[in-house]
Design a protein around this motif. Sequence first.
Motif, mmCIF file in Angstrom:
data_model
loop_
_atom_site.group_PDB
_atom_site.id
_atom_site.type_symbol
_atom_site.label_atom_id
_atom_site.label_comp_id
_atom_site.label_asym_id
_atom_site.label_seq_id
_atom_site.Cartn_x
_atom_site.Cartn_y
_atom_site.Cartn_z
ATOM 1 N N ARG A 130 30.065 122.385 4.008
ATOM 2 C CA ARG A 130 30.237 121.059 4.609
ATOM 3 C C ARG A 130 29.569 119.951 3.797
ATOM 4 N N PHE A 131 28.591 120.319 2.975
ATOM 5 C CA PHE A 131 27.832 119.317 2.237
ATOM 6 C C PHE A 131 27.815 119.643 0.747
ATOM 7 N N SER A 132 27.666 118.605 -0.044
ATOM 8 C CA SER A 132 27.423 118.806 -1.467
ATOM 9 C C SER A 132 26.016 119.366 -1.641
ATOM 10 N N PRO A 133 25.693 119.955 -2.810
ATOM 11 C CA PRO A 133 24.335 120.487 -3.010
ATOM 12 C C PRO A 133 23.244 119.456 -2.763
ATOM 13 N N LEU A 134 23.476 118.211 -3.183
ATOM 14 C CA LEU A 134 22.459 117.179 -2.988
ATOM 15 C C LEU A 134 22.268 116.861 -1.512
ATOM 16 N N ARG A 135 23.363 116.676 -0.764
ATOM 17 C CA ARG A 135 23.250 116.380 0.660
ATOM 18 C C ARG A 135 22.622 117.550 1.417
ATOM 19 N N LEU A 136 22.942 118.759 0.985
ATOM 20 C CA LEU A 136 22.332 119.926 1.620
ATOM 21 C C LEU A 136 20.823 119.949 1.362
ATOM 22 N N GLY A 137 20.428 119.585 0.140
ATOM 23 C CA GLY A 137 19.005 119.500 -0.161
ATOM 24 C C GLY A 137 18.304 118.462 0.693
ATOM 25 N N LEU A 138 18.984 117.349 0.952
ATOM 26 C CA LEU A 138 18.398 116.298 1.789
ATOM 27 C C LEU A 138 18.239 116.757 3.238
ATOM 28 N N VAL A 139 19.127 117.642 3.691
ATOM 29 C CA VAL A 139 18.993 118.183 5.039
ATOM 30 C C VAL A 139 17.675 118.948 5.182
ATOM 31 N N PHE A 140 17.245 119.588 4.095
ATOM 32 C CA PHE A 140 16.013 120.368 4.133
ATOM 33 C C PHE A 140 14.769 119.535 3.823
ATOM 34 N N LEU A 141 14.942 118.275 3.456
ATOM 35 C CA LEU A 141 13.794 117.445 3.102
ATOM 36 C C LEU A 141 12.784 117.299 4.245
ATOM 37 N N PRO A 142 13.220 117.191 5.516
ATOM 38 C CA PRO A 142 12.221 117.119 6.594
ATOM 39 C C PRO A 142 11.278 118.312 6.638
ATOM 40 N N GLU A 143 11.717 119.446 6.072
ATOM 41 C CA GLU A 143 10.830 120.604 6.022
ATOM 42 C C GLU A 143 9.569 120.272 5.227
ATOM 43 N N PHE A 144 9.727 119.478 4.161
ATOM 44 C CA PHE A 144 8.572 119.067 3.366
ATOM 45 C C PHE A 144 7.669 118.137 4.171
ATOM 46 N N ALA A 145 8.282 117.213 4.906
ATOM 47 C CA ALA A 145 7.485 116.325 5.757
ATOM 48 C C ALA A 145 6.676 117.135 6.769
ATOM 49 N N GLY A 146 7.298 118.162 7.332
ATOM 50 C CA GLY A 146 6.581 119.034 8.261
ATOM 51 C C GLY A 146 5.419 119.744 7.597
ATOM 52 N N ALA A 147 5.629 120.177 6.328
ATOM 53 C CA ALA A 147 4.550 120.851 5.601
ATOM 54 C C ALA A 147 3.382 119.911 5.342
ATOM 55 N N VAL A 148 3.674 118.648 5.032
ATOM 56 C CA VAL A 148 2.611 117.664 4.787
ATOM 57 C C VAL A 148 1.818 117.408 6.069
ATOM 58 N N ILE A 149 2.529 117.219 7.166
ATOM 59 C CA ILE A 149 1.863 116.955 8.448
ATOM 60 C C ILE A 149 0.944 118.112 8.825
ATOM 61 N N THR A 150 1.448 119.329 8.722
ATOM 62 C CA THR A 150 0.645 120.475 9.130
ATOM 63 C C THR A 150 -0.544 120.690 8.203
ATOM 64 N N ALA A 151 -0.394 120.371 6.904
ATOM 65 C CA ALA A 151 -1.530 120.507 5.994
ATOM 66 C C ALA A 151 -2.671 119.589 6.407
ATOM 67 N N LEU A 152 -2.335 118.372 6.811
ATOM 68 C CA LEU A 152 -3.363 117.421 7.223
ATOM 69 C C LEU A 152 -4.024 117.842 8.544
ATOM 70 N N VAL A 153 -3.210 118.268 9.490
ATOM 71 C CA VAL A 153 -3.770 118.725 10.765
ATOM 72 C C VAL A 153 -4.596 119.992 10.560
ATOM 73 N N PHE A 154 -4.151 120.846 9.670
ATOM 74 C CA PHE A 154 -4.889 122.067 9.352
ATOM 75 C C PHE A 154 -6.308 121.739 8.902
ATOM 76 N N GLY A 155 -6.445 120.707 8.078
ATOM 77 C CA GLY A 155 -7.764 120.300 7.640
ATOM 78 C C GLY A 155 -8.652 119.873 8.795
ATOM 79 N N ALA A 156 -8.059 119.277 9.811
ATOM 80 C CA ALA A 156 -8.846 118.796 10.956
ATOM 81 C C ALA A 156 -9.319 119.940 11.846
ATOM 82 N N VAL A 157 -8.522 121.015 11.982
ATOM 83 C CA VAL A 157 -8.879 122.102 12.908
ATOM 84 C C VAL A 157 -9.457 123.311 12.187
ATOM 85 N N PHE A 158 -9.553 123.247 10.875
ATOM 86 C CA PHE A 158 -9.901 124.409 10.061
ATOM 87 C C PHE A 158 -11.198 125.073 10.505
ATOM 88 N N ALA A 159 -12.214 124.293 10.814
ATOM 89 C CA ALA A 159 -13.536 124.840 11.129
ATOM 90 C C ALA A 159 -13.799 124.893 12.630
#
Length: 498
Positions: A296-325
Amino acid sequence: MRERGPLAGRYPAVATMVALALIPYLVLSAALQPVMPIISQQLHMSTEEINLAGGLANAGYALGTVLSVQLAQHLPQRRMLIVYATILVIGSVLAAAANGPALFITGHVLQGLCTSLLLIAAVPPLVTGFPLAKVRPTAVIMNLSIFGGVALGPLIGGIQAEANGWRPLFWVIAGIAAVALVLVVLTFQDVPPAAPDATRSPVAVVLAASGCVAAFFGATQLLTRKSLDASTLAPLTAGVALIGILLVQQDRAKRPLLTVRPMTSTLPVAGVLAAMSAAAASVSAIALIGVLLQDRFSPLRLGLVFLPEFAGAVITALVFGAVFATRGLHYFALTGMASLSAGIALVAASVPPSTTVALIGTTLIGIGVGASVTPALFIAGFSLRNIALQRVFAIVELLRAVSAFMITPILLYIATTVGSRPSDGLRTTLWICLGISVGGTLLAIALYALGGVRPPAPALQRWFGGEPAWDSPPLLTKVRRGAHRPEPPTETNAPTAF
């Protein structure tokens, strides 16, 4: 005086070196799918050869976790780090410059092998080799490097596929590996072997090598042959059996290479189960979603569909730092598993998913992976002395790699053989992914309950002093009598500071 590089002991340089050493293969592992047809066409590789390249590279990654621990016991650790980084550069150049299947497969396998060698050799000393104040940023960097790189892979691969090429991607990866090598040299600080008098464990290395190669070879045959016969099932089942034998052999060994026995208490087992199920469910779900949307999508558009996954990884990395200890580390891992399950369920319930559903689903999956796997790894690591961290990471990464990279081909095979329409098989396998995620979550919760565990906060000062960060009760304490806590490892070797 021992030799020292000009940046030895400087945390920013060492942390950057570790991140760049891990990024190349982790990005490629997620970026290859859209460019594989182009590689196959330009290098005249058959479907079997291109699948074999990916399967053996993943086998190399799994094997490297065990091999790195063995080499660290008897060889100077930092000198070996230079060797690993050099071979990573060589492998990356071979893959980028390949003019045929042999060079490409060789180069890509070296990339997988050396990435895990570097991971096990470099990350534990980064955690324990600097002051306590650096542990939190190290955990954030590690989380973001591993899962951020994987999350960006589909978009990077889509951009390259849209340009109808693949070599620029591989040359950039080779360049990153070269920068990592330069930083390895600049941050060099000569340290001795971890335990030169330790018993050598050739049996463990041979079992790991034969098990990983056989299991991943059999799994890739499912993608090529698309049939269940002896040539596929024999290596797959034999490989899984050999990895199981490896764990049993190490559990019973008097002087084991891997700390299996000390990890058989409640918290380490729960952490490993969570990491395995999260890895298996997420990697498979992302691959299946890619197959669902590729027409249904070109390779680029398909890659953009997965881009929010990176945003989720960034958010969780920051929250992880807050709860780590804090005790929130345990609840954070549970939240991650719940988010992962919700993302998979959302997509599975609407096959084929709309763009909006796919975007929300990949966001939840990205949050779920980032919030579950690395926290689960530290839950296991904090349950043992810090001198065992390298071996703990090795076991967790071995099992995580086997779970993630071996189950995905199996589910892709099921997706092509179940139901009268392709969407039926894909829907079924997504529900299987959901079952893996939910099942792993419920098992981990049950282990906490049956072990009588009230999630504790890690005592980091105590952990840095050489004791476990918390007390982990024996498995199933509430339902069995005479349970004894496994003895912690008696080795005196510790990862040395960078």
